[in-house]
Design an enzyme around this catalytic site. Sequence first.
Site, PDB file in Angstrom:
ATOM      1  N   ASN A   1     -87.968  25.174 -38.239  1.00  0.00           N
ATOM      2  CA  ASN A   1     -87.105  26.312 -38.562  1.00  0.00           C
ATOM      3  C   ASN A   1     -85.642  25.913 -38.329  1.00  0.00           C
ATOM      4  O   ASN A   1     -85.229  25.723 -37.189  1.00  0.00           O
ATOM      5  CB  ASN A   1     -87.519  27.480 -37.652  1.00  0.00           C
ATOM      6  CG  ASN A   1     -86.674  28.716 -37.851  1.00  0.00           C
ATOM      7  OD1 ASN A   1     -85.640  28.682 -38.517  1.00  0.00           O
ATOM      8  ND2 ASN A   1     -87.123  29.799 -37.250  1.00  0.00           N
TER       9      ASN A   1
ATOM     10  N   HIS B   1     -87.510  31.916 -45.976  1.00  0.00           N
ATOM     11  CA  HIS B   1     -87.093  31.270 -44.735  1.00  0.00           C
ATOM     12  C   HIS B   1     -88.272  30.473 -44.164  1.00  0.00           C
ATOM     13  O   HIS B   1     -89.392  30.997 -44.059  1.00  0.00           O
ATOM     14  CB  HIS B   1     -86.638  32.351 -43.751  1.00  0.00           C
ATOM     15  CG  HIS B   1     -86.296  31.820 -42.396  1.00  0.00           C
ATOM     16  ND1 HIS B   1     -85.562  30.664 -42.225  1.00  0.00           N
ATOM     17  CD2 HIS B   1     -86.595  32.275 -41.158  1.00  0.00           C
ATOM     18  CE1 HIS B   1     -85.423  30.445 -40.932  1.00  0.00           C
ATOM     19  NE2 HIS B   1     -86.038  31.395 -40.264  1.00  0.00           N
TER      20      HIS B   1
ATOM     21  N   CYS C   1     -80.985  33.743 -38.927  1.00  0.00           N
ATOM     22  CA  CYS C   1     -81.673  33.022 -40.007  1.00  0.00           C
ATOM     23  C   CYS C   1     -81.436  33.637 -41.377  1.00  0.00           C
ATOM     24  O   CYS C   1     -81.681  32.996 -42.399  1.00  0.00           O
ATOM     25  CB  CYS C   1     -83.171  32.967 -39.726  1.00  0.00           C
ATOM     26  SG  CYS C   1     -83.517  32.299 -38.114  1.00  0.00           S
TER      27      CYS C   1
END
Length: 315
Positions: free
Chosen positions: A272, A242, A108
């Site tokens: 996500n 994020h 990520c």
Amino acid sequence: MKIIGTGSVIPKKVVTNDMLSEFLDTSDAWIYPRTGIKCRHVISDEKLEDLAIEAAKKALDDAGMKAGELDFIICSNVVNEYVTPSLSCIIQGGIGATCPCIDINCACAGFIYALDMAESYSKAGKVKNVLIVCAEEPTRMTSWKDRNVCVLFGDGAGAAVLTEGDNIKGTRLSAASATDKLYQIRTLEPTPYITKEETSIPMQMKGQDVFKFAVKASSGDIRHLLEELGMTPDDVDKFLLHQANIRIINAIRDQLGQPEEKFPHNVENHGNSSSASCPILLDECNKKGLLKKGDILALSAFGAGFISGAAVLEW
Ligand code: ACO
């Protein structure tokens, strides 16, 4: 360097929490309060490389740049249908560029690592114009029978075009190996010589450990980087974090002692989307006119590895 264009593309299939509860023992009443996620976009008949190419084209258009002017393409990706060639090479062909290209897998945190690489190559005098594309399909990594994991993710691609400038004020990268906390294992092609036992394991996650790591790593990276730059969190206009979980975002905000309005979020609509999350958020904020020239932005992301990082830039 400075960012002069952004673009993003998300799959058309929207999956709401209620849709998940049709085949999983879960509910909007469980998912939303714990994650802030209402729905996510999931790849159905699309191919990730097409989303990536489209996001790259949008970022180039936004920058007013032709693909032929690019000196380097960095693609952040964890999985896609091709093992080889690299996704960056597929994107290069798709947009009609001729420059060298490279894939990175920093989970990520990929956008932050890519910004750091672009800035370093630029400082070394090797590149003038760089395209970063983060393209991810984490929904293909989870078991859709595992309510602990699959409810959290969505797919998409986000891109940014950078050119010479001094708008990136600094970057900070961190890594702390913890391979049992968040991982997926796939089996490779068999050979006549393989004697070990091999099994595919869909994405596994120790959610509370990831949560604690994320808050500590992200707030730590941002604080350390700002200190290095002689700045404080008060000097930052927007924190683009994020988008994994609104509770993680809120906990980082508490650690930094900053007001809610400085933390734009879209986790409610996307879930996500791994490394695509930061550039998709950046593009949405850019296109909505939420970012003013001269704004100081702090970007930060964390993920499997564990890997994390932060970047501070002037818009
Ligand atoms: N629906 C209903 N129940 C569920 C679900 C679900 N989707 N998922 C788990 N549960 C159950 C569990 O089975 C467990 O039940 P039990 O207590 O009977 O064993 C219980 O809910 C766990 O509940 P909580 O302890 O309240 O869960 P928690 O508050 O820890 O929230 C969560 C779980 C949302 C996963 C949280 O730990 C989290 O967000 N962690 C970070 C995850 C993350 O962001 N990962 C990705 C970041 S890294 C990257 O981006 C790749």
